[in-house]
Design a protein around this motif. Structure first.
Motif, short mmCIF file in Angstrom:
data_model
loop_
_atom_site.label_atom_id
_atom_site.label_comp_id
_atom_site.label_asym_id
_atom_site.label_seq_id
_atom_site.Cartn_x
_atom_site.Cartn_y
_atom_site.Cartn_z
N LEU A 18 69.11 -0.03 72.62
CA LEU A 18 68.26 0.75 73.28
C LEU A 18 68.86 2.12 73.49
N HIS A 19 69.91 2.26 74.09
CA HIS A 19 70.74 3.20 74.52
C HIS A 19 71.99 3.71 74.26
N GLY A 20 72.59 2.63 73.23
CA GLY A 20 73.92 3.05 73.22
C GLY A 20 74.40 3.55 71.65
N SER A 21 73.47 3.24 70.71
CA SER A 21 74.06 3.76 69.33
C SER A 21 72.57 3.98 68.40
N SER A 22 72.79 4.71 67.54
CA SER A 22 71.69 4.71 66.51
C SER A 22 71.77 3.48 65.49
N GLU A 23 70.60 3.48 64.84
CA GLU A 23 70.48 2.14 64.00
C GLU A 23 71.50 2.11 62.89
N ASP A 62 79.46 0.23 71.94
CA ASP A 62 78.56 1.01 71.23
C ASP A 62 79.06 2.51 70.94
N THR A 63 78.35 3.30 70.36
CA THR A 63 79.00 4.86 70.16
C THR A 63 78.27 5.70 70.96
N ALA A 64 78.07 5.28 72.25
CA ALA A 64 77.24 6.41 73.20
C ALA A 64 78.25 6.27 74.40
N PRO A 106 86.77 3.25 72.14
CA PRO A 106 87.44 4.38 71.46
C PRO A 106 86.28 5.38 71.14
N PRO A 107 86.64 6.58 71.22
CA PRO A 107 85.57 7.76 70.94
C PRO A 107 85.19 7.42 69.69
N PRO A 108 83.70 7.95 69.74
CA PRO A 108 82.78 8.13 70.77
C PRO A 108 82.27 7.10 71.86
#
Length: 139
Positions: free
Chosen positions: A60-65, A86-88, A124-126
């Motif tokens: 819901l909050h952490g990554s795009s599909e 995730d990537t957020a 790790p970033p991002p």
């Protein structure tokens, strides 16, 4: 063995699937965790619920599909560690008291109640990793 520390010893077992950042991906994370823990002979009632909450937050909050999220289950001699990456990394989670009539916002409070330790690690970033540890019952 000191159960007060969250340090992990060398992993005994590990499982790390990549999942889509969708409701289906979050549901699959819980189902895969239940299946894997059962195959490992572990019965930790709260673990699938912790996975479900962390995976739902990532979806819901952490990554795009397209980017998805990673679930990692690691078992040591003393604990199960659940990680959702995730990537957020710019959106750090935290607990808060939701309004009484709010339909969401209680997930991390539930994780806090079920886990022996939990936290967030940047990178790790991002991205970021939200993790929880559940001590294994003495065998």
């Amino acid at each position: 063995m000191n159960r007060e520390t969250s340090e992990l010893r060398a992993p005994v077992r590990a499982f790390e699937p990549e999942l889509s950042s969708t409701r289906v991906g979050a549901r699959l994370a819980r189902l895969l965790a239940e299946s894997r823990l059962r195959s490992w002979g572990l019965s930790l009632d709260g673990a699938p619920l912790v996975v479900a909450e962390l995976a739902a937050n990532a979806a819901l909050h952490g990554s795009s599909e397209r980017q998805g999220f990673r679930l990692a289950l690691t078992v040591t001699a003393s604990a199960l560690r659940i990680e959702v990456t995730d990537t957020a990394g710019h959106r750090m989670p935290g607990t808060r008291e939701p309004d009484e009539d709010a339909e969401s916002g209680r997930g991390l409070l539930l994780v806090e109640a079920l886990a022996d330790h939990w936290g967030v690690t940047s990178g790790p970033p991002p991205g970021k990793t939200v993790w929880a540890e559940l001590f294994l019952p003495d065998r």
